[in-house]
Design an enzyme around this catalytic site. Structure first.
Site, PDB file in Angstrom:
ATOM      1  N   SER A   1      11.411   1.109   7.983  1.00  0.00           N
ATOM      2  CA  SER A   1      10.901  -0.197   7.573  1.00  0.00           C
ATOM      3  C   SER A   1      11.894  -1.264   8.003  1.00  0.00           C
ATOM      4  O   SER A   1      13.109  -1.074   7.883  1.00  0.00           O
ATOM      5  CB  SER A   1      10.697  -0.245   6.062  1.00  0.00           C
ATOM      6  N   ARG A   2      11.353  -2.379   8.480  1.00  0.00           N
ATOM      7  CA  ARG A   2      12.233  -3.475   8.889  1.00  0.00           C
ATOM      8  C   ARG A   2      12.905  -4.148   7.693  1.00  0.00           C
ATOM      9  O   ARG A   2      14.023  -4.664   7.816  1.00  0.00           O
ATOM     10  CB  ARG A   2      11.441  -4.533   9.655  1.00  0.00           C
TER      11      ARG A   2
ATOM     12  N   ASP B   1     -11.047  -6.231   6.418  1.00  0.00           N
ATOM     13  CA  ASP B   1     -10.008  -5.283   5.994  1.00  0.00           C
ATOM     14  C   ASP B   1     -10.481  -4.516   4.762  1.00  0.00           C
ATOM     15  O   ASP B   1     -10.433  -3.284   4.743  1.00  0.00           O
ATOM     16  CB  ASP B   1      -8.682  -5.997   5.735  1.00  0.00           C
TER      17      ASP B   1
ATOM     18  N   LYS C   1      -5.848   2.896   7.274  1.00  0.00           N
ATOM     19  CA  LYS C   1      -7.018   2.188   7.790  1.00  0.00           C
ATOM     20  C   LYS C   1      -6.697   0.698   7.900  1.00  0.00           C
ATOM     21  O   LYS C   1      -5.884   0.189   7.122  1.00  0.00           O
ATOM     22  CB  LYS C   1      -8.242   2.441   6.920  1.00  0.00           C
TER      23      LYS C   1
ATOM     24  N   ILE D   1       0.829  -1.204   0.000  1.00  0.00           N
ATOM     25  CA  ILE D   1       0.000   0.000   0.000  1.00  0.00           C
ATOM     26  C   ILE D   1       0.863   1.254   0.000  1.00  0.00           C
ATOM     27  O   ILE D   1       0.524   2.266  -0.622  1.00  0.00           O
ATOM     28  CB  ILE D   1      -0.980   0.002   1.198  1.00  0.00           C
TER      29      ILE D   1
END
Length: 320
Positions: free
Chosen positions: A43-44, A175, A97, A21
């Site tokens: 970010s990992r 979702d 969201k 996303i």
């Protein structure tokens, strides 16, 4: 003190999470909204060659004092801690969201943001679809008689290899279904609440792959919703509203508006551009926007639901 939009410097923003996303929606939308300047990534597992990258939000906040706003694109589980860190550090926060794994944790974040004097924006991207506000205007003074929601898509196409959506807090088929609920709670002139629900849960997963949700408005109109993640081929994201006026049909998630069978609006997807423009407005005016009604409907659905075990769901990229 006020400033014209021309005189304001772009807000330096940190993007947390660099999954599908973020790459498909957030990065191009940020590039198109001059009110923001993407300054860093946390970010990992991923980085962008052109920007500083950090393994987590705490490292980003510590190293980038110029970053005054963050956008969280991570799964809802664990997002509370990330948002709390940003708010505690005096940064404005935009939430993907669903805004959290529970209603009460987002209410807690809203209280933190008020106390700290920063903006918290709980986004619902489908509300920013092109036809939603016109549908709301057309229905504002109507007596609603019936609403039908049909939200069916292919989970293997939209969420390949994503395990978090099948875990507690991941919502499963809600979702995408919460997108429909975010639109309905925006366009209907009265509030609604669930009265019954049926959740179809694969025997090897924790979250539903399909759901039926029966709701009613405060004025007594039935609202029936059918969500399903098993649809292949053309995808269906429709909301049909019957009232004492012409029938309103939102299609393609709110990108199209049909009134009495005639297509009135059909537009390209610019939802996230509108979200970031709204985030900039909220920051400039010192306001927050946290409407939890879509998440509350999902939470109530889980409270009320009959749970049915269905055939296992298999994705080659997932365990089990």
């Amino acid at each position: 003190m006020t400033h014209s939009s021309a005189s304001r410097q772009p807000v330096a923003l940190g993007l947390v999470g660099l999954g599908t996303i973020a790459r498909n929606q957030h990065l191009p939308s940020l590039a198109a909204v001059p009110a923001f300047r993407l300054a860093a990534i946390a970010s990992r597992n991923a980085t962008l060659d052109t920007l500083p990258g950090y393994p987590d939000i705490d490292a980003l906040l510590a190293a980038e004092p110029e970053v005054t706003a963050v956008s969280l694109c991570t799964p809802p589980q664990g997002r509370f801690e990330q948002a709390a860190s940003a708010i505690g550090a005096g940064r404005h926060v935009m939430l993907e969201k669903p805004p959290g794994a529970s209603v009460s944790e987002v209410e807690a974040l809203a209280a933190m943001a008020r106390a700290k004097g920063v903006t918290l924006f709980a986004t619902w991207h489908s509300r920013a679809a092109a036809a939603v506000e016109e549908a709301r205007r057309l229905l504002a003074n109507r007596k609603i008689s019936r609403v039908e929601i049909t939200w069916k898509e292919d989970v293997r196409h939209w969420h390949p290899g994503q395990d978090w959506i099948w875990q507690p807090g991941g919502l499963g088929v809600f979702d995408p279904g919460i997108n429909a609920l975010s639109v309905v709670t925006r366009i209907l002139p009265s509030a609604l609440h669930p009265v019954s629900a049926v959740l179809d849960v694969p025997e090897n997963r924790q979250a539903p792959i399909a759901a039926r949700l029966s709701m009613v408005t405060a004025d007594g109109a039935p609202v029936e919703a059918e969500f399903d993640w098993r649809q292949t081929g053309p995808q269906t994201w429709d909301i049909r509203v019957e009232s004492d006026g012409p029938e309103i049909l939102l299609r393609m998630g709110g990108a199209e508006l049909h009134v009495a069978g005639e297509k009135i609006i059909a537009a390209a997807d610019e939802e996230y551009r509108r979200l970031y423009a709204r985030f900039a407005e909220l920051i400039a005016t010192g306001a927050s926007e946290v409407d939890l009604s879509p998440l509350q409907l999902v939470a109530d659905a889980f409270l009320l639901a009959e749970r049915r075990t269905v055939a296992p769901f298999h994705d080659p990229a997932l365990p089990g």
